[in-house]
Motif scaffolding. Structure first.
Motif, PDB file in Angstrom:
ATOM      1  N   PHE A 131       0.830  -1.209   0.000  1.00 16.62           N
ATOM      2  CA  PHE A 131       0.000   0.000   0.000  1.00 16.62           C
ATOM      3  C   PHE A 131       0.860   1.253   0.000  1.00 16.62           C
ATOM      4  O   PHE A 131       0.478   2.274  -0.549  1.00 16.62           O
ATOM      5  N   LEU A 132       2.031   1.137   0.623  1.00 10.84           N
ATOM      6  CA  LEU A 132       2.917   2.299   0.671  1.00 10.84           C
ATOM      7  C   LEU A 132       3.678   2.499  -0.628  1.00 10.84           C
ATOM      8  O   LEU A 132       4.329   3.518  -0.814  1.00 10.84           O
ATOM      9  N   ALA A 133       3.639   1.489  -1.521  1.00 11.28           N
ATOM     10  CA  ALA A 133       4.415   1.592  -2.751  1.00 11.28           C
ATOM     11  C   ALA A 133       3.559   1.883  -3.969  1.00 11.28           C
ATOM     12  O   ALA A 133       4.091   2.122  -5.045  1.00 11.28           O
ATOM     13  N   ALA A 134       2.224   1.846  -3.825  1.00 11.88           N
ATOM     14  CA  ALA A 134       1.365   1.999  -4.998  1.00 11.88           C
ATOM     15  C   ALA A 134       1.228   3.468  -5.391  1.00 11.88           C
ATOM     16  O   ALA A 134       1.061   4.335  -4.536  1.00 11.88           O
ATOM     17  N   PRO A 193       2.057   8.600  -1.125  1.00 11.49           N
ATOM     18  CA  PRO A 193       2.788   9.797  -1.539  1.00 11.49           C
ATOM     19  C   PRO A 193       4.171   9.442  -2.071  1.00 11.49           C
ATOM     20  O   PRO A 193       4.722   8.385  -1.786  1.00 11.49           O
ATOM     21  N   MET A 194       4.693  10.350  -2.860  1.00 12.43           N
ATOM     22  CA  MET A 194       5.956  10.132  -3.560  1.00 12.43           C
ATOM     23  C   MET A 194       7.104   9.747  -2.638  1.00 12.43           C
ATOM     24  O   MET A 194       7.868   8.840  -2.932  1.00 12.43           O
ATOM     25  N   ILE A 205       7.433   8.170   0.065  1.00 12.91           N
ATOM     26  CA  ILE A 205       7.547   6.811   0.604  1.00 12.91           C
ATOM     27  C   ILE A 205       7.513   5.785  -0.509  1.00 12.91           C
ATOM     28  O   ILE A 205       8.108   4.719  -0.416  1.00 12.91           O
ATOM     29  N   ARG A 206       6.842   6.142  -1.610  1.00  9.97           N
ATOM     30  CA  ARG A 206       6.626   5.182  -2.693  1.00  9.97           C
ATOM     31  C   ARG A 206       7.927   4.780  -3.367  1.00  9.97           C
ATOM     32  O   ARG A 206       8.191   3.601  -3.579  1.00  9.97           O
ATOM     33  N   VAL A 207       8.759   5.778  -3.666  1.00  8.99           N
ATOM     34  CA  VAL A 207       9.967   5.493  -4.431  1.00  8.99           C
ATOM     35  C   VAL A 207      10.945   4.606  -3.652  1.00  8.99           C
ATOM     36  O   VAL A 207      11.387   3.576  -4.155  1.00  8.99           O
ATOM     37  N   PRO A 208      11.252   4.965  -2.394  1.00  7.92           N
ATOM     38  CA  PRO A 208      12.154   4.055  -1.656  1.00  7.92           C
ATOM     39  C   PRO A 208      11.560   2.664  -1.474  1.00  7.92           C
ATOM     40  O   PRO A 208      12.289   1.669  -1.521  1.00  7.92           O
ATOM     41  N   MET A 209      10.235   2.580  -1.315  1.00  9.66           N
ATOM     42  CA  MET A 209       9.620   1.275  -1.099  1.00  9.66           C
ATOM     43  C   MET A 209       9.781   0.388  -2.328  1.00  9.66           C
ATOM     44  O   MET A 209      10.082  -0.796  -2.228  1.00  9.66           O
ATOM     45  N   ARG A 210       9.612   0.996  -3.506  1.00  6.99           N
ATOM     46  CA  ARG A 210       9.785   0.222  -4.734  1.00  6.99           C
ATOM     47  C   ARG A 210      11.214  -0.260  -4.891  1.00  6.99           C
ATOM     48  O   ARG A 210      11.460  -1.393  -5.290  1.00  6.99           O
ATOM     49  N   GLN A 211      12.140   0.625  -4.593  1.00 10.40           N
ATOM     50  CA  GLN A 211      13.546   0.230  -4.696  1.00 10.40           C
ATOM     51  C   GLN A 211      13.852  -0.900  -3.722  1.00 10.40           C
ATOM     52  O   GLN A 211      14.620  -1.808  -4.026  1.00 10.40           O
ATOM     53  N   PHE A 212      13.201  -0.827  -2.565  1.00 11.24           N
ATOM     54  CA  PHE A 212      13.381  -1.866  -1.555  1.00 11.24           C
ATOM     55  C   PHE A 212      12.923  -3.221  -2.109  1.00 11.24           C
ATOM     56  O   PHE A 212      13.639  -4.226  -2.013  1.00 11.24           O
ATOM     57  N   PHE A 213      11.758  -3.234  -2.741  1.00 17.08           N
ATOM     58  CA  PHE A 213      11.267  -4.489  -3.339  1.00 17.08           C
ATOM     59  C   PHE A 213      12.236  -4.995  -4.402  1.00 17.08           C
ATOM     60  O   PHE A 213      12.562  -6.187  -4.450  1.00 17.08           O
TER      61      PHE A 213
END
Lengths: 300, 277
Positions: A107-110, A115-116, A118-126
């Motif tokens: 939910f934090l990455a969608a 919001p931007m 949190i989304r970007v670091p979360m995607r990189q984390f995945f």
């Protein structure tokens, strides 16, 4: 009997054929050369001699023949069924760990709900997690936690967070935004919008991804046993080291049967979950989508 | 003054069946967790590691990080130690992708309902390939290491077999979904089986074939990193030997290197596939 007059077609008469696109030929040659160089380099590096090449199929066949007839009763006495089930448990626990971690993070990455910042670091984390094979995770974890199924489950769980997170994120992104707006219009906060607006839409699909991942994890947990994380892999390695080939045959057959049964059951359940849910889609197209999400391959 | 009475729809009752399924799944999870040794207490005690004689004897619990740190980069970037095995890894992946994908082309056509020459071949290839795919890649690696000796040669064999099985599954399903009309046209024009398939089906599915081949190559890169753990050559062999002598700082260094290599290769592969499909 009137036959329609056949149109005259001369051999070699390609009158209105489009001309070949220019520039493809040199590029093709360049690609071919690159390909051949890569292959030759690989062959030279692996010291494949003609002699080995000729004897290898025979050797492999010999081992294969030793495995028959498989020693089922001896293996059952050694508790192979328990070992196979241990692999299943490891895969299940790993999938559960990954599911509980990846669902909130998705939910934090969608794009549509987070919001931007949190989304970007979360995607990189995945992405980063996905890049490390679970066996490698397990090698490090075994160093920290010691040998055992526990470490295997944790390794599988950590690795699966990456793929499940990515798949869940993309599912959330494809969700209808109407319900979110409705919740917000009623004065609901972000968390309520997620709970009542998004989750009911995406949960069936996400659960089917969890099952999909469980199927993959069964294989992964069987493999993890080979480096000491418990399960059927350790039994296989042990019997291979003893050169007890009938037992190896039995272990392999048990593994294959369990894997095939779980694959079949799980894909049947997935089909039901998806068709019973809000998204009525063909199972094959779901599989194609899952594959696309995992790999980026588009199937027409 | 008429007050509109809003009648709320009744909340649907939870169905007995779904309740039973939920309870069953929770029970299974708890049972599996106990079997694996993963209970609520272990999660809570994640900070202080389980009492494990192996852990206790090897090092002090508080000093785990000192095992992984600092990373000896000059050892990692030494040609003999790490770079050569890493190149060997790529060589294994290239060869096995080539062998697996070339063999997969005819077998996939035999395995698709649309283009199979006859039913016995269809069923035989389907059953054999499903069984081959059900055996994990590292099992193949270990079996072949035992059969034909330790080293990259066995690894290349194992990955060839495994990538054949994966490729055949993906590609035969694509052929199943191909447009049957060109094939019918070719057959109606009197084409025999192989030329009809060659001209009627192959051109429409070939882009997918190339895309899958790249995907299989990517899979093989990942797999070839780890097959060394069971003795089948490549960088995994280095990881295994360093792990056995407890040089975890070196292991971590190799892992970081692998991490970036995989990331870069994935980006390249995705870029190529996007242009192709």
């Amino acid at each position: 009997m009137t036959s329609p007059a056949p149109t005259e077609i001369q051999p070699g008469d390609g009158g209105d054929r489009p001309p070949k696109p220019s520039g493809t030929v040199p590029r093709r040659i360049a690609l071919l050369v690159l390909f051949i160089v890569a292959v030759v380099w690989s062959i030279s590096g692996l010291d494949i001699s003609m002699e080995r090449l000729r004897s290898a199929p025979g050797d492999a066949w010999k081992i294969f023949r030793f495995m028959f007839p498989p020693d089922f009763s001896g293996e059952i006495e050694r508790g192979v069924i328990g070992k196979v089930f241990e692999s299943v448990y490891i895969a299940w626990i790993g999938t559960m760990i990954a599911a509980t971690i990846s669902l909130p993070l998705a939910f934090l990455a969608a794009t549509n709900v987070a919001p931007m910042w949190i989304r970007v670091p979360m995607r990189q984390f995945f992405n980063a997690i996905r890049a490390v094979p679970e066996l490698i995770v397990a090698v490090v974890l075994l160093a920290v936690t010691g040998l055992g199924p526990w470490a295997g489950a944790l390794a599988i769980g950590l690795h699966s967070v990456g793929t499940l997170g990515k798949l869940s994120t993309e599912t959330i992104e494809s969700a209808d935004t109407g319900p979110i707006e409705a919740v917000e219009a009623c004065g609901g906060r972000w968390i309520s919008a997620m709970r009542w607006g998004v989750l009911p839409q995406v949960l069936p699909i996400i659960i089917s991804y969890w099952l999909f991942r469980f199927e993959i994890n069964i294989r992964a947990s069987a493999v993890l046993g080979m480096i000491g994380a418990g399960g059927v892999g350790s039994e296989l390695v042990q019997q291979l080291n003893f050169r007890n080939f009938p037992a190896v045959g039995a272990v392999l057959i048990f593994t294959v049967v369990v894997v095939l049964i779980i694959d079949t059951v799980s894909s049947a359940v997935r089909r039901r979950i998806i068709q019973g849910g809000s998204h009525k889609a063909e199972d094959s197209s779901r599989d194609a989508e899952a594959l696309n999400d995992l790999t980026g391959i588009q199937i027409r | 003054m008429a007050t509109a009475t809003v009648v709320r729809p009744k909340r649907p009752r939870p169905r007995i069946r779904s309740l039973i399924i939920a309870i069953g799944l929770i029970a299974f999870t708890i049972f599996a967790g106990r079997k694996v040794g993963f209970t609520l207490t272990t999660v809570i005690n994640l900070g202080n590691l389980p009492d494990n004689p192996f852990v206790d004897t090897i090092w002090d619990k508080g000093k785990i990080w000192s095992l992984f740190w600092p990373i000896p980069w000059d050892w990692v970037f030494n040609r003999q130690n790490v770079i050569d095995p890493l190149l060997e890894t790529f060589q294994i992946a290239i060869i096995s992708s080539l062998i697996g994908c070339s063999l997969a082309l005819p077998i996939s056509f035999a395995m698709s309902r649309l283009t199979t020459p006859n039913w016995p071949i269809y069923i035989l290839s389907k059953v054999v390939m499903n069984v081959v795919r059900a055996v994990p890649d590292l099992f193949w690696a270990k079996l072949l290491v035992v059969a034909i000796g330790i080293g990259a040669f066995a690894g290349a064999w194992a990955l060839s077999i495994f990538s054949l099985a994966v490729m055949v599954k993906l590609f035969s399903e694509t052929i199943d979904g191909a447009d049957p009309r060109p094939l019918e046209a070719a057959q109606a024009a009197g084409g025999r089986h192989i030329p009809a398939v060659r001209t009627g089906v192959l051109p429409t599915v070939f882009p997918a074939y190339v895309a899958y081949a790249l995907y299989v190559f990517e899979l093989n890169i990942r797999a070839s990193l780890v097959i060394g753990l069971v003795g089948a050559g490549g960088i995994g062999r280095v990881i295994e030997t360093q792990r056995q002598v407890f040089e975890f700082d070196r292991v971590l260094g190799i892992l970081i290197l692998i991490f970036f290599v995989v990331l870069v290769i994935e980006q390249i592969s995705v870029a190529i596939r996007k242009r192709l499909v």
